[in-house]
Every structure is written in structure tokens, then in C-alpha cells.
Design a protein around this motif. Sequence first.
Motif, PDB file in Angstrom:
ATOM      1  N   THR A   1      -1.800  -2.710  -0.935  1.00  0.00           N
ATOM      2  CA  THR A   1      -0.833  -2.617   0.147  1.00  0.00           C
ATOM      3  C   THR A   1      -0.634  -1.150   0.491  1.00  0.00           C
ATOM      4  O   THR A   1      -0.468  -0.320  -0.399  1.00  0.00           O
ATOM      5  N   CYS A   2      -0.656  -0.840   1.767  1.00  0.00           N
ATOM      6  CA  CYS A   2      -0.429   0.531   2.228  1.00  0.00           C
ATOM      7  C   CYS A   2       0.551   0.494   3.380  1.00  0.00           C
ATOM      8  O   CYS A   2       0.317  -0.198   4.381  1.00  0.00           O
ATOM      9  N   LYS A   3       1.652   1.204   3.240  1.00  0.00           N
ATOM     10  CA  LYS A   3       2.614   1.351   4.333  1.00  0.00           C
ATOM     11  C   LYS A   3       2.471   2.760   4.882  1.00  0.00           C
ATOM     12  O   LYS A   3       2.549   3.734   4.133  1.00  0.00           O
ATOM     13  N   ALA A   4       2.221   2.843   6.188  1.00  0.00           N
ATOM     14  CA  ALA A   4       2.003   4.148   6.805  1.00  0.00           C
ATOM     15  C   ALA A   4       2.505   4.161   8.239  1.00  0.00           C
ATOM     16  O   ALA A   4       2.488   3.138   8.923  1.00  0.00           O
ATOM     17  N   SER A   5       2.914   5.318   8.679  1.00  0.00           N
ATOM     18  CA  SER A   5       3.299   5.514  10.074  1.00  0.00           C
ATOM     19  C   SER A   5       2.011   5.663  10.879  1.00  0.00           C
ATOM     20  O   SER A   5       1.201   6.549  10.614  1.00  0.00           O
ATOM     21  N   MET A   6       1.821   4.772  11.838  1.00  0.00           N
ATOM     22  CA  MET A   6       0.589   4.782  12.625  1.00  0.00           C
ATOM     23  C   MET A   6       0.905   5.184  14.058  1.00  0.00           C
ATOM     24  O   MET A   6       1.909   4.758  14.628  1.00  0.00           O
ATOM     25  N   LYS A   7       0.012   6.002  14.649  1.00  0.00           N
ATOM     26  CA  LYS A   7       0.288   6.562  15.971  1.00  0.00           C
ATOM     27  C   LYS A   7       0.026   5.603  17.126  1.00  0.00           C
ATOM     28  O   LYS A   7       0.623   5.719  18.182  1.00  0.00           O
ATOM     29  N   ASP A   8      -0.891   4.641  16.929  1.00  0.00           N
ATOM     30  CA  ASP A   8      -1.186   3.692  18.006  1.00  0.00           C
ATOM     31  C   ASP A   8      -1.890   2.442  17.478  1.00  0.00           C
ATOM     32  O   ASP A   8      -2.344   2.417  16.336  1.00  0.00           O
ATOM     33  N   ALA A   9      -1.973   1.434  18.323  1.00  0.00           N
ATOM     34  CA  ALA A   9      -2.573   0.150  17.950  1.00  0.00           C
ATOM     35  C   ALA A   9      -4.056   0.288  17.636  1.00  0.00           C
ATOM     36  O   ALA A   9      -4.572  -0.359  16.719  1.00  0.00           O
ATOM     37  N   GLU A  10      -4.750   1.141  18.368  1.00  0.00           N
ATOM     38  CA  GLU A  10      -6.188   1.293  18.187  1.00  0.00           C
ATOM     39  C   GLU A  10      -6.529   1.792  16.777  1.00  0.00           C
ATOM     40  O   GLU A  10      -7.511   1.362  16.187  1.00  0.00           O
ATOM     41  N   SER A  11      -5.714   2.698  16.246  1.00  0.00           N
ATOM     42  CA  SER A  11      -6.003   3.229  14.913  1.00  0.00           C
ATOM     43  C   SER A  11      -5.813   2.153  13.834  1.00  0.00           C
ATOM     44  O   SER A  11      -6.536   2.125  12.844  1.00  0.00           O
ATOM     45  N   ILE A  12      -4.873   1.251  14.044  1.00  0.00           N
ATOM     46  CA  ILE A  12      -4.657   0.141  13.108  1.00  0.00           C
ATOM     47  C   ILE A  12      -5.858  -0.806  13.136  1.00  0.00           C
ATOM     48  O   ILE A  12      -6.390  -1.198  12.099  1.00  0.00           O
ATOM     49  N   VAL A  13      -6.296  -1.152  14.334  1.00  0.00           N
ATOM     50  CA  VAL A  13      -7.431  -2.070  14.489  1.00  0.00           C
ATOM     51  C   VAL A  13      -8.707  -1.441  13.928  1.00  0.00           C
ATOM     52  O   VAL A  13      -9.507  -2.122  13.277  1.00  0.00           O
ATOM     53  N   LYS A  14      -8.885  -0.147  14.121  1.00  0.00           N
ATOM     54  CA  LYS A  14     -10.084   0.532  13.614  1.00  0.00           C
ATOM     55  C   LYS A  14     -10.159   0.430  12.090  1.00  0.00           C
ATOM     56  O   LYS A  14     -11.207   0.101  11.537  1.00  0.00           O
ATOM     57  N   ILE A  15      -9.041   0.687  11.407  1.00  0.00           N
ATOM     58  CA  ILE A  15      -9.016   0.609   9.942  1.00  0.00           C
ATOM     59  C   ILE A  15      -9.280  -0.827   9.486  1.00  0.00           C
ATOM     60  O   ILE A  15     -10.071  -1.069   8.579  1.00  0.00           O
ATOM     61  N   THR A  16      -8.634  -1.785  10.133  1.00  0.00           N
ATOM     62  CA  THR A  16      -8.803  -3.191   9.768  1.00  0.00           C
ATOM     63  C   THR A  16     -10.246  -3.641   9.966  1.00  0.00           C
ATOM     64  O   THR A  16     -10.816  -4.333   9.120  1.00  0.00           O
ATOM     65  N   ALA A  17     -10.865  -3.228  11.068  1.00  0.00           N
ATOM     66  CA  ALA A  17     -12.250  -3.603  11.355  1.00  0.00           C
ATOM     67  C   ALA A  17     -13.208  -2.980  10.336  1.00  0.00           C
ATOM     68  O   ALA A  17     -14.142  -3.642   9.862  1.00  0.00           O
ATOM     69  N   GLU A  18     -12.999  -1.729   9.985  1.00  0.00           N
ATOM     70  CA  GLU A  18     -13.852  -1.067   8.994  1.00  0.00           C
ATOM     71  C   GLU A  18     -13.707  -1.733   7.625  1.00  0.00           C
ATOM     72  O   GLU A  18     -14.686  -1.944   6.924  1.00  0.00           O
ATOM     73  N   ALA A  19     -12.482  -2.068   7.248  1.00  0.00           N
ATOM     74  CA  ALA A  19     -12.237  -2.709   5.951  1.00  0.00           C
ATOM     75  C   ALA A  19     -12.915  -4.068   5.878  1.00  0.00           C
ATOM     76  O   ALA A  19     -13.433  -4.461   4.830  1.00  0.00           O
ATOM     77  N   SER A  20     -12.941  -4.783   6.996  1.00  0.00           N
ATOM     78  CA  SER A  20     -13.524  -6.128   6.995  1.00  0.00           C
ATOM     79  C   SER A  20     -15.022  -6.118   6.701  1.00  0.00           C
ATOM     80  O   SER A  20     -15.602  -7.150   6.377  1.00  0.00           O
ATOM     81  N   LYS A  21     -15.647  -4.963   6.791  1.00  0.00           N
ATOM     82  CA  LYS A  21     -17.090  -4.851   6.508  1.00  0.00           C
ATOM     83  C   LYS A  21     -17.358  -4.852   4.988  1.00  0.00           C
ATOM     84  O   LYS A  21     -18.503  -4.990   4.578  1.00  0.00           O
ATOM     85  N   ILE A  22     -16.309  -4.685   4.187  1.00  0.00           N
ATOM     86  CA  ILE A  22     -16.476  -4.657   2.745  1.00  0.00           C
ATOM     87  C   ILE A  22     -16.608  -6.101   2.247  1.00  0.00           C
ATOM     88  O   ILE A  22     -15.735  -6.935   2.505  1.00  0.00           O
ATOM     89  N   GLU A  23     -17.700  -6.392   1.569  1.00  0.00           N
ATOM     90  CA  GLU A  23     -18.012  -7.743   1.133  1.00  0.00           C
ATOM     91  C   GLU A  23     -16.923  -8.293   0.205  1.00  0.00           C
ATOM     92  O   GLU A  23     -16.511  -7.640  -0.748  1.00  0.00           O
ATOM     93  N   GLY A  24     -16.447  -9.499   0.526  1.00  0.00           N
ATOM     94  CA  GLY A  24     -15.458 -10.177  -0.304  1.00  0.00           C
ATOM     95  C   GLY A  24     -14.018  -9.836   0.015  1.00  0.00           C
ATOM     96  O   GLY A  24     -13.106 -10.421  -0.528  1.00  0.00           O
ATOM     97  N   LEU A  25     -13.794  -8.884   0.934  1.00  0.00           N
ATOM     98  CA  LEU A  25     -12.436  -8.472   1.291  1.00  0.00           C
ATOM     99  C   LEU A  25     -11.733  -9.533   2.129  1.00  0.00           C
ATOM    100  O   LEU A  25     -12.336 -10.135   2.999  1.00  0.00           O
ATOM    101  N   ILE A  26     -10.454  -9.734   1.833  1.00  0.00           N
ATOM    102  CA  ILE A  26      -9.605 -10.617   2.627  1.00  0.00           C
ATOM    103  C   ILE A  26      -8.498  -9.756   3.217  1.00  0.00           C
ATOM    104  O   ILE A  26      -7.824  -9.019   2.499  1.00  0.00           O
ATOM    105  N   SER A  27      -8.336  -9.826   4.510  1.00  0.00           N
ATOM    106  CA  SER A  27      -7.297  -9.065   5.211  1.00  0.00           C
ATOM    107  C   SER A  27      -6.119  -9.999   5.476  1.00  0.00           C
ATOM    108  O   SER A  27      -6.296 -11.086   6.014  1.00  0.00           O
ATOM    109  N   LEU A  28      -4.929  -9.565   5.116  1.00  0.00           N
ATOM    110  CA  LEU A  28      -3.732 -10.389   5.337  1.00  0.00           C
ATOM    111  C   LEU A  28      -2.873  -9.818   6.436  1.00  0.00           C
ATOM    112  O   LEU A  28      -2.889  -8.670   6.729  1.00  0.00           O
TER     113      LEU A  28
END
Length: 88
Positions: free
Chosen positions: A61-88
Amino acid sequence: MQEYQKLLEKLKENKKWPMLYMFKFIVPNEGGKVDQVKALLPKHGSLSFKHTKNLKFVSITCKASMKDAESIVKITAEASKIEGLISL
């Protein structure tokens, strides 16, 4: 990024940026996958980890101040490339 269009639209409904956002991922505790996720998350965020009883998976779990929606989606999309990862 097409599969994250709905998330992007939902986040853009928020009119106040920056905003505090909570990333939550469950990842297999193998092959450096926890470190891969950590590397993607904002350095200024607060991280917490919780292992399953058998230590096979780690909840990150990571709580962070994010500057915009695009930066959140970028991190989530990159993380989803990791095999076996589940995004909640």
C-alpha cells in the motif's frame, strides 16, 4: 492504456489536484517483484507491507499526493505488467 480509460475518467471527476491517492497491489513474494513495484511507486509516498501467512504474497500500500490523473494511471498500467500482480 485503453483498459485504464474508465479509471482515468473517474479520477478526472475530481476537481482538486493534487490529491492524496492510495495505490494497493498484491504481488507474489518472489523474483524481486516486490522491489519492482516499489520502484514504480512515488518516492514521496508512505509505504506499508503485509505478508500472507504462508509468505507467498505481499500486499503493498502506498499513499501519496499525486499531481494529476494521468500520473496515477501511468503507475497502475506499469505495475500491471508485473506477472502475478493484482491491482486493487
